[in-house]
Design a protein around this motif. Structure first.
Motif, PDB file in Angstrom:
ATOM      1  N   ALA A   7      25.948  -4.958 -10.612  1.00  0.00           N
ATOM      2  CA  ALA A   7      24.764  -4.162 -10.235  1.00  0.00           C
ATOM      3  C   ALA A   7      24.185  -4.683  -8.924  1.00  0.00           C
ATOM      4  CB  ALA A   7      23.721  -4.225 -11.331  1.00  0.00           C
ATOM      5  N   ALA A   8      23.801  -3.737  -8.070  1.00  0.00           N
ATOM      6  CA  ALA A   8      23.259  -4.101  -6.756  1.00  0.00           C
ATOM      7  C   ALA A   8      21.779  -4.504  -6.865  1.00  0.00           C
ATOM      8  CB  ALA A   8      23.414  -2.939  -5.798  1.00  0.00           C
ATOM      9  N   HIS A   9      21.350  -5.311  -5.871  1.00  0.00           N
ATOM     10  CA  HIS A   9      19.957  -5.731  -5.751  1.00  0.00           C
ATOM     11  C   HIS A   9      19.281  -4.889  -4.667  1.00  0.00           C
ATOM     12  CE1 HIS A   9      19.907  -9.590  -8.137  1.00  0.00           C
ATOM     13  NE2 HIS A   9      21.224  -9.265  -8.125  1.00  0.00           N
ATOM     14  N   VAL A  10      18.131  -4.364  -4.988  1.00  0.00           N
ATOM     15  CA  VAL A  10      17.405  -3.502  -4.057  1.00  0.00           C
ATOM     16  C   VAL A  10      16.047  -4.122  -3.748  1.00  0.00           C
ATOM     17  CG1 VAL A  10      16.398  -1.215  -3.698  1.00  0.00           C
ATOM     18  CG2 VAL A  10      18.556  -1.442  -4.930  1.00  0.00           C
ATOM     19  N   LEU A  11      15.700  -4.131  -2.448  1.00  0.00           N
ATOM     20  CA  LEU A  11      14.363  -4.548  -2.010  1.00  0.00           C
ATOM     21  C   LEU A  11      13.607  -3.289  -1.631  1.00  0.00           C
ATOM     22  CD1 LEU A  11      12.157  -6.517  -1.053  1.00  0.00           C
ATOM     23  CD2 LEU A  11      13.367  -6.678   1.131  1.00  0.00           C
ATOM     24  N   LEU A  12      12.461  -3.052  -2.293  1.00  0.00           N
ATOM     25  CA  LEU A  12      11.679  -1.842  -2.068  1.00  0.00           C
ATOM     26  C   LEU A  12      10.290  -2.239  -1.588  1.00  0.00           C
ATOM     27  CD1 LEU A  12      11.528   1.279  -4.332  1.00  0.00           C
ATOM     28  CD2 LEU A  12       9.429   0.316  -3.423  1.00  0.00           C
ATOM     29  N   VAL A  13       9.829  -1.623  -0.479  1.00  0.00           N
ATOM     30  CA  VAL A  13       8.473  -1.817   0.039  1.00  0.00           C
ATOM     31  C   VAL A  13       7.806  -0.451   0.119  1.00  0.00           C
ATOM     32  CG1 VAL A  13       7.050  -2.583   1.973  1.00  0.00           C
ATOM     33  CG2 VAL A  13       9.091  -3.879   1.327  1.00  0.00           C
ATOM     34  N   LEU A  14       6.641  -0.332  -0.518  1.00  0.00           N
ATOM     35  CA  LEU A  14       5.895   0.915  -0.572  1.00  0.00           C
ATOM     36  C   LEU A  14       4.512   0.670   0.026  1.00  0.00           C
ATOM     37  CD1 LEU A  14       5.560   3.847  -1.695  1.00  0.00           C
ATOM     38  CD2 LEU A  14       4.765   2.805  -3.825  1.00  0.00           C
ATOM     39  N   ALA A  15       4.071   1.543   0.926  1.00  0.00           N
ATOM     40  CA  ALA A  15       2.786   1.361   1.608  1.00  0.00           C
ATOM     41  C   ALA A  15       2.019   2.667   1.643  1.00  0.00           C
ATOM     42  CB  ALA A  15       2.995   0.838   3.022  1.00  0.00           C
ATOM     43  N   ARG A  16       0.693   2.544   1.561  1.00  0.00           N
ATOM     44  CA  ARG A  16      -0.165   3.723   1.670  1.00  0.00           C
ATOM     45  C   ARG A  16      -1.485   3.311   2.320  1.00  0.00           C
ATOM     46  NH1 ARG A  16      -2.078   5.434  -4.349  1.00  0.00           N
ATOM     47  NH2 ARG A  16      -3.288   6.919  -3.108  1.00  0.00           N
ATOM     48  N   GLY A  17      -2.177   4.236   2.932  1.00  0.00           N
ATOM     49  CA  GLY A  17      -3.429   3.949   3.623  1.00  0.00           C
ATOM     50  C   GLY A  17      -4.590   3.702   2.656  1.00  0.00           C
ATOM     51  N   THR A  18      -5.532   2.942   3.132  1.00  0.00           N
ATOM     52  CA  THR A  18      -6.700   2.596   2.300  1.00  0.00           C
ATOM     53  C   THR A  18      -7.966   3.299   2.774  1.00  0.00           C
ATOM     54  OG1 THR A  18      -7.060   0.633   3.683  1.00  0.00           O
ATOM     55  CG2 THR A  18      -5.772   0.332   1.662  1.00  0.00           C
ATOM     56  N   ALA A  19      -7.792   4.396   3.514  1.00  0.00           N
ATOM     57  CA  ALA A  19      -8.975   5.087   4.049  1.00  0.00           C
ATOM     58  C   ALA A  19      -9.864   5.592   2.919  1.00  0.00           C
ATOM     59  CB  ALA A  19      -8.546   6.239   4.946  1.00  0.00           C
ATOM     60  N   ALA A  20      -9.265   6.196   1.878  1.00  0.00           N
ATOM     61  CA  ALA A  20     -10.072   6.699   0.760  1.00  0.00           C
ATOM     62  C   ALA A  20     -10.786   5.552   0.051  1.00  0.00           C
ATOM     63  CB  ALA A  20      -9.178   7.467  -0.213  1.00  0.00           C
ATOM     64  N   LEU A  21     -10.051   4.439  -0.095  1.00  0.00           N
ATOM     65  CA  LEU A  21     -10.672   3.268  -0.729  1.00  0.00           C
ATOM     66  C   LEU A  21     -11.834   2.749   0.111  1.00  0.00           C
ATOM     67  CD1 LEU A  21     -10.671   0.997  -2.861  1.00  0.00           C
ATOM     68  CD2 LEU A  21      -8.976  -0.195  -1.452  1.00  0.00           C
ATOM     69  N   GLU A  22     -11.652   2.678   1.419  1.00  0.00           N
ATOM     70  CA  GLU A  22     -12.714   2.182   2.287  1.00  0.00           C
ATOM     71  C   GLU A  22     -13.909   3.129   2.289  1.00  0.00           C
ATOM     72  OE1 GLU A  22     -12.878  -0.682   3.642  1.00  0.00           O
ATOM     73  OE2 GLU A  22     -10.875  -1.277   2.984  1.00  0.00           O
ATOM     74  N   ARG A  23     -13.636   4.445   2.224  1.00  0.00           N
ATOM     75  CA  ARG A  23     -14.741   5.405   2.170  1.00  0.00           C
ATOM     76  C   ARG A  23     -15.547   5.219   0.879  1.00  0.00           C
ATOM     77  NH1 ARG A  23     -10.963   9.002   4.522  1.00  0.00           N
ATOM     78  NH2 ARG A  23     -10.371   9.801   2.460  1.00  0.00           N
ATOM     79  N   ALA A  24     -14.842   5.015  -0.215  1.00  0.00           N
ATOM     80  CA  ALA A  24     -15.533   4.802  -1.491  1.00  0.00           C
ATOM     81  C   ALA A  24     -16.368   3.530  -1.459  1.00  0.00           C
ATOM     82  CB  ALA A  24     -14.516   4.741  -2.630  1.00  0.00           C
TER      83      ALA A  24
END
Length: 469
Positions: free
Chosen positions: A150-167
């Protein structure tokens, strides 16, 4: 002028502001942590979703999703980003890159599926964001005919925090508004509470301000007064009582002085008119002149005593403190009075031996003791015994002089040291001017000697407490 109300209002407002800011800070920090934790939890959930959508058969790796099914990774504004690498293959081999990256790369960092690494970073479009990274083994794996692992996978997921900062900004603004609202309400309600709380103090101030004649001023009613003001009210009422007593003493003193001066002046006038109307022989004139001389001496003694008392009251009396043998001083002061006591068949209980040694001014102490002993001889009945006792109590010693006092009452004890106060039977005796015990009291204060008078079973006792050398 300092204001208690203003000081309390400022201090209470300051304390309330500090508490509100601290509470708001804790609330903001807690909510920020909670929202950020929920944001990170959403990233982790999406990461776990991706791990279930990757399949491997032999050496082939297939993605079980299509970009169209996840529009957030290709949105024209505020997109999310994801990138995958096969770490078990050639270094840097990209398995998948979301359209939003437009050929760019996300930074590589990884934890595990259970404990991924989450960090804040600047997204490729410049926005602030947070990213999650984890390395995992493909779950859906079929080794096939090749028998590849079985292969090894490196996954990086990113999203903006504008909604969080507004809250968070909205939370900060709301919290600040609530603080200001509560502070304003606190100032209003606190001011009203202070006004109600300080009302008894205002009433006491109005009561004191309305006093014009202390002798006729009513006492402040302590009923319903707060416990904090009760000592002040009690002290105020006691002070009025002391002022009334002082005024009463002054009135009695003025009346007594007028009496003492009026009597010899009336005698002078009578003698002068008698001599003028009825001329007499030389012997009668001599007798009249002798009476005039006695009256003049009496008035001179009265005036001199008044001046001496005024000088003592002003405190302008130099003292030379030294060690004095108390027993010897008592014997020396009694010697001039022994003949007077013998004439009245009075006995004196002498102090034997020496000591104790006390600290005092010799002249002042001799005047004090002489006046007390003279008072005992003058007012003790014929044939009475005048007592004298000394008791040591460590750092101090106590001298007690006693004599019978049949004409004295307990109510008279407070008046004994008033100038010119005398028992009614003593007023007829020209040898008494009623100021001896006033001198005794003032001398005791100057020498820092504790003086007290007692009357028990018609026996008068004068107690003197000295500091022992």
């Amino acid at each position: 002028m300092r204001s208690i109300r203003r000081a309390l209002r400022l201090r209470l407002s300051g304390a309330a502001l500090v508490l509100l800011v601290a509470a708001a800070g804790l609330l903001y920090s807690g909510v920020r942590w909670l929202l950020t934790d929920q944001f990170d939890a959403a990233l982790h959930t999406k990461l776990l979703t991706f791990t279930t959508l990757i399949e491997q058969e032999g050496e082939g790796v297939e993605l079980g999703f299509i970009a169209q099914a996840m529009p957030e990774f290709s949105a024209p504004s505020e997109p999310e980003y994801v990138q995958m690498w096969l770490t078990s293959r050639v270094e840097g081999w990209v398995l998948y890159r979301s359209p939003s990256l437009e050929g760019g790369d996300l930074p590589k960092f990884a934890g595990t599926e259970e404990r991924p690494v989450i960090r804040s970073l600047a997204l490729p479009d410049g926005r602030a964001g947070r990213a999650i990274g984890a390395e995992f083994v493909i779950h859906h794996y079929d080794p096939g005919s090749s028998g590849t692992g079985a292969a090894h996978v490196l996954l990086v997921l990113a999203r903006g925090t504008a909604a969080l900062e507004r809250a968070l900004r909205l939370l900060l603004v709301g919290t600040s508004a609530v603080i200001l609202l509560l502070l304003g309400a606190g100032l209003l309600l606190g001011g009203q509470a202070l006004t109600r709380g300080l009302r008894p103090l205002d009433e006491l101030a109005r009561h004191v301000g309305a006093i014009e004649d202390p002798l006729r001023a009513p006492r402040f009613d302590p009923a319903g007064v707060p416990a904090e003001l009760a000592p002040l009210v009690e002290s105020h009422n006691q002070m009025l009582g002391r002022v009334c007593k002082a005024f009463e003493r002054e009135r009695r003193t003025s009346a007594n002085i007028a009496h003492e001066l009026r009597t010899p002046l009336a005698e002078l006038l009578v003698l002068a008119e008698t001599a003028q109307r009825y001329p007499a022989d030389p012997l009668e004139n001599t007798r009249r002149l002798e009476e005039l001389r006695e009256i003049a001496e009496q008035m001179s003694t009265l005036i001199a005593t008044l001046l001496e008392l005024a000088r003592m009251e002003s405190g302008h009396v130099p003292l030379e403190i030294e060690s004095i043998d108390l027993a010897e001083m008592v014997r020396d002061c009694w010697s001039p009075l022994a003949s007077v006591a013998d004439a009245k068949r009075q006995t004196f209980r002498q102090l034997a031996g020496r000591g104790p040694l006390v600290r005092a001014d010799r002249v002042a102490l001799s005047i004090l003791l002489a006046n007390l002993l003279r008072n005992a001889v003058d007012h003790a009945p014929v044939g009475d015994q005048i007592g004298c006792e000394v008791a040591n109590t460590g750092a101090r010693c106590e001298l007690v002089l006693s004599n019978a006092a049949n004409d004295l009452t307990p109510a008279d004890l407070d008046k004994l040291t008033e100038p010119f106060w005398r028992a009614s039977k003593s007023r007829e005796d020209r040898s008494h001017i009623g100021i001896g015990l006033s001198l005794v009291r003032r001398l005791a204060e100057l020498l820092e000697v504790e003086l007290s008078f007692q009357l028990e079973e018609r026996v008068f006792r004068a107690r003197l407490s000295f500091e022992v050398c």
